[in-house]
Design a protein around this motif. Structure first.
Motif, PDB file in Angstrom:
ATOM      1  N   LEU A 175       0.806  -1.215   0.000  1.00 40.80           N
ATOM      2  CA  LEU A 175       0.000   0.000   0.000  1.00 40.80           C
ATOM      3  C   LEU A 175       0.841   1.267   0.000  1.00 40.80           C
ATOM      4  CD1 LEU A 175      -2.755   1.380   0.147  1.00 40.80           C
ATOM      5  CD2 LEU A 175      -2.635   1.168   2.636  1.00 40.80           C
ATOM      6  N   ILE A 176       1.857   1.329   0.869  1.00 41.48           N
ATOM      7  CA  ILE A 176       2.549   2.607   1.076  1.00 41.48           C
ATOM      8  C   ILE A 176       3.718   2.851   0.126  1.00 41.48           C
ATOM      9  CG2 ILE A 176       1.902   2.612   3.509  1.00 41.48           C
ATOM     10  CD1 ILE A 176       4.837   1.916   4.160  1.00 41.48           C
ATOM     11  N   SER A 177       4.179   1.806  -0.563  1.00 47.64           N
ATOM     12  CA  SER A 177       5.328   1.957  -1.454  1.00 47.64           C
ATOM     13  C   SER A 177       5.023   1.520  -2.886  1.00 47.64           C
ATOM     14  CB  SER A 177       6.517   1.151  -0.911  1.00 47.64           C
ATOM     15  OG  SER A 177       7.627   1.228  -1.774  1.00 47.64           O
ATOM     16  N   LYS A 258     -17.916  14.549  -4.291  1.00 49.04           N
ATOM     17  CA  LYS A 258     -17.373  15.269  -3.133  1.00 49.04           C
ATOM     18  C   LYS A 258     -17.032  14.306  -2.000  1.00 49.04           C
ATOM     19  CE  LYS A 258     -20.732  18.394  -3.160  1.00 49.04           C
ATOM     20  NZ  LYS A 258     -21.572  19.547  -2.744  1.00 49.04           N
ATOM     21  N   ARG A 259     -17.880  13.281  -1.825  1.00 44.63           N
ATOM     22  CA  ARG A 259     -17.582  12.301  -0.775  1.00 44.63           C
ATOM     23  C   ARG A 259     -16.274  11.577  -1.053  1.00 44.63           C
ATOM     24  NH1 ARG A 259     -17.748   7.119  -0.548  1.00 44.63           N
ATOM     25  NH2 ARG A 259     -19.021   6.822  -2.421  1.00 44.63           N
ATOM     26  N   ILE A 260     -16.059  11.161  -2.298  1.00 49.22           N
ATOM     27  CA  ILE A 260     -14.817  10.469  -2.654  1.00 49.22           C
ATOM     28  C   ILE A 260     -13.614  11.377  -2.451  1.00 49.22           C
ATOM     29  CG2 ILE A 260     -13.531   9.440  -4.578  1.00 49.22           C
ATOM     30  CD1 ILE A 260     -16.277   8.504  -5.694  1.00 49.22           C
ATOM     31  N   LEU A 261     -13.750  12.637  -2.851  1.00 53.45           N
ATOM     32  CA  LEU A 261     -12.643  13.580  -2.697  1.00 53.45           C
ATOM     33  C   LEU A 261     -12.391  13.886  -1.227  1.00 53.45           C
ATOM     34  CD1 LEU A 261     -13.442  15.964  -5.677  1.00 53.45           C
ATOM     35  CD2 LEU A 261     -11.617  14.261  -5.550  1.00 53.45           C
ATOM     36  N   ARG A 262     -13.462  13.943  -0.420  1.00 57.47           N
ATOM     37  CA  ARG A 262     -13.283  14.156   1.024  1.00 57.47           C
ATOM     38  C   ARG A 262     -12.551  12.975   1.652  1.00 57.47           C
ATOM     39  NH1 ARG A 262     -18.509  16.648   0.936  1.00 57.47           N
ATOM     40  NH2 ARG A 262     -19.476  14.622   1.392  1.00 57.47           N
ATOM     41  N   GLU A 263     -12.856  11.765   1.182  1.00 58.32           N
ATOM     42  CA  GLU A 263     -12.123  10.598   1.683  1.00 58.32           C
ATOM     43  C   GLU A 263     -10.639  10.720   1.348  1.00 58.32           C
ATOM     44  OE1 GLU A 263     -13.873   7.030   0.208  1.00 58.32           O
ATOM     45  OE2 GLU A 263     -15.708   7.230   1.397  1.00 58.32           O
ATOM     46  N   GLY A 264     -10.357  11.291   0.184  1.00 54.54           N
ATOM     47  CA  GLY A 264      -8.963  11.553  -0.167  1.00 54.54           C
ATOM     48  C   GLY A 264      -8.322  12.542   0.791  1.00 54.54           C
ATOM     49  N   ASN A 265      -9.058  13.591   1.161  1.00 55.44           N
ATOM     50  CA  ASN A 265      -8.553  14.539   2.161  1.00 55.44           C
ATOM     51  C   ASN A 265      -8.226  13.823   3.463  1.00 55.44           C
ATOM     52  OD1 ASN A 265     -10.996  17.044   1.163  1.00 55.44           O
ATOM     53  ND2 ASN A 265      -8.937  16.724   0.386  1.00 55.44           N
ATOM     54  N   GLN A 266      -9.156  12.964   3.894  1.00 59.10           N
ATOM     55  CA  GLN A 266      -8.978  12.251   5.158  1.00 59.10           C
ATOM     56  C   GLN A 266      -7.781  11.311   5.113  1.00 59.10           C
ATOM     57  OE1 GLN A 266     -12.771  10.346   5.644  1.00 59.10           O
ATOM     58  NE2 GLN A 266     -13.879  12.286   5.863  1.00 59.10           N
ATOM     59  N   GLY A 267      -7.655  10.605   3.985  1.00 65.05           N
ATOM     60  CA  GLY A 267      -6.518   9.699   3.848  1.00 65.05           C
ATOM     61  C   GLY A 267      -5.194  10.432   3.856  1.00 65.05           C
ATOM     62  N   ARG A 268      -5.162  11.581   3.184  1.00 62.98           N
ATOM     63  CA  ARG A 268      -3.929  12.383   3.151  1.00 62.98           C
ATOM     64  C   ARG A 268      -3.516  12.819   4.546  1.00 62.98           C
ATOM     65  NH1 ARG A 268       0.030  14.553   3.640  1.00 62.98           N
ATOM     66  NH2 ARG A 268       1.158  16.039   2.306  1.00 62.98           N
ATOM     67  N   GLU A 269      -4.483  13.155   5.379  1.00 64.84           N
ATOM     68  CA  GLU A 269      -4.172  13.610   6.735  1.00 64.84           C
ATOM     69  C   GLU A 269      -3.629  12.493   7.617  1.00 64.84           C
ATOM     70  OE1 GLU A 269      -7.797  15.273   8.094  1.00 64.84           O
ATOM     71  OE2 GLU A 269      -7.659  17.072   6.812  1.00 64.84           O
ATOM     72  N   LEU A 270      -3.865  11.244   7.224  1.00 63.66           N
ATOM     73  CA  LEU A 270      -3.386  10.106   8.014  1.00 63.66           C
ATOM     74  C   LEU A 270      -1.900   9.835   7.811  1.00 63.66           C
ATOM     75  CD1 LEU A 270      -6.330   7.600   7.451  1.00 63.66           C
ATOM     76  CD2 LEU A 270      -5.888   8.983   9.489  1.00 63.66           C
ATOM     77  N   ILE A 271      -1.320  10.387   6.752  1.00 61.05           N
ATOM     78  CA  ILE A 271       0.092  10.126   6.472  1.00 61.05           C
ATOM     79  C   ILE A 271       0.937  10.784   7.541  1.00 61.05           C
ATOM     80  CG2 ILE A 271       1.981  10.403   4.818  1.00 61.05           C
ATOM     81  CD1 ILE A 271      -0.137  10.517   2.615  1.00 61.05           C
TER      82      ILE A 271
END
Length: 354
Positions: A175-177, A258-271
């Motif tokens: 997943l991460i690499s 917008k929901r899919i893009l918000r999930e992207g925002n949330q995932g980015r913040e987890l890094i």
């Protein structure tokens, strides 16, 4: 850490960077490669080579498909040494190593979470591993001494060590690499055949996302195929999300987009931040300053007056521009008290950002 004699087999980006980092710490280094030109360049970069007849440590830094054979060969000649590899896959390798009981005791597998999209010793850097995670995977019989040596090695190259099992490693790496490499390469592949005049309009976003697409295809195809089972799980998840996006776009479903893009925002913040540490929850304080000598020093003096601890900063300024934007990263409480203080002192402070 006591000074070691270290033999590094493989003079590519990682092997040469490791040699440079350890040489800078005073360790005796010998680096070799079957590619004569790569070895010659690595030798010039690293400098004087130690003549190691019985190295304390042997590190194999070669493509994953060659690691086990090289470990076996080196162990035959240097059974008193400790052994490590720095490959990107663990499960299959550790199964093979555990078939050689004496090697297994003296072996620990490493994976530095560092690299570049360019390969070879010409791309090597002594600071490549600084503030990065170093994943450490032991065999079922790795000695305490071998594991401790790996932890100490992490400190020598500026990395933070993390112990991780082989299967857990391969699952995480998918997943991460490996997924970032795959997505970058696939996006870049869609550019083939695009009119040059269209590509001339490309900005930083396209370059950022396709940076990894410049990586070595032979190296990465071996890594991807070697982790097929775990990678397929991640690719199926990605394909499912992509299909959701296609469906929403086809149906003009703005809410779903917008929901899919918000999930992207949330995932980015987890890094997380550096070397796997928790990502700091900074508040960013924008301040406009005049382009004249001493302004930055004055600003830090003001920070000291209210004991505000600046965690990080960025500067946006172009030559000839009369003002610049300084953005300070602080804790929420420090941002509040510093902002209030600076406003009272006549500074041009703007609304804090999260």
């Amino acid at each position: 850490m006591k000074k070691l004699s270290v033999k590094i087999v493989g003079a590519g980006l990682i092997g040469t960077s490791l040699a440079l980092a350890l040489k800078a710490k005073g360790h005796s280094i010998n680096i070799c490669d079957t590619d004569a030109s790569a070895q010659a360049l690595a030798l010039d970069l690293v400098g004087e080579q130690a003549n190691l007849t019985r190295p304390d440590l042997i590190i194999v830094a070669t493509p994953v498909e060659t690691i086990f054979d090289l470990l076996s060969s080196e162990f035959t000649s240097n059974s008193d040494s400790y052994f490590m590899d720095i490959g990107g896959l663990k499960s299959n390798l550790l199964t093979k190593v555990e078939g050689l009981s004496e090697l297994s005791k003296r072996f620990v597998s490493l994976h530095p979470m560092a690299g570049r999209e360019v390969s070879g010793p010409q791309s090597a850097r002594a600071d490549l591993f600084e503030s990065r995670a170093l994943l450490i995977t032991s065999t079922s019989t790795s000695s305490t001494e071998a594991i401790e040596l790996a932890k100490q090695l992490a400190g020598e190259i500026g990395s933070t060590p993390y112990l991780i099992g082989a299967q857990e490693h391969d699952q995480a790496i998918a997943l991460i690499s490996q997924m970032p490499q795959l997505v970058s390469s696939l996006l870049a592949a869609t550019l083939v055949g695009t009119p040059p005049k269209d590509l001339a309009f490309a900005g930083g976003g396209l370059r950022d996302v396709t940076r990894l697409a410049g990586s070595d295809p032979a190296l990465w195809s071996a890594l991807l195929l070697g982790n097929q089972e775990e990678l397929l799980k991640s690719t199926h998840r990605f394909a499912s999300l992509l299909q959701e996006f296609i469906d929403a776009l086809s149906k003009n479903d703005g809410e779903k987009l917008k929901r899919i893009l918000r999930e992207g925002n949330q995932g980015r913040e987890l890094i997380p931040g550096k070397h796997g540490a928790k990502n700091r929850d900074y508040t960013y304080l924008p301040i406009v300053i005049d382009d004249r000598a001493g302004q930055l020093a004055r600003l830090f003096d003001e920070c000291a007056k209210v004991n505000a601890n600046v965690e990080d900063l960025s500067i946006e300024h172009s030559p000839g521009q009369e003002t610049g934007l300084i953005t300070l990263a602080l804790s929420a409480s420090d941002a509040a008290k510093l902002g209030e203080h600076l406003v009272s002192a006549g500074w041009r402070v703007h609304s804090p950002l999260k």
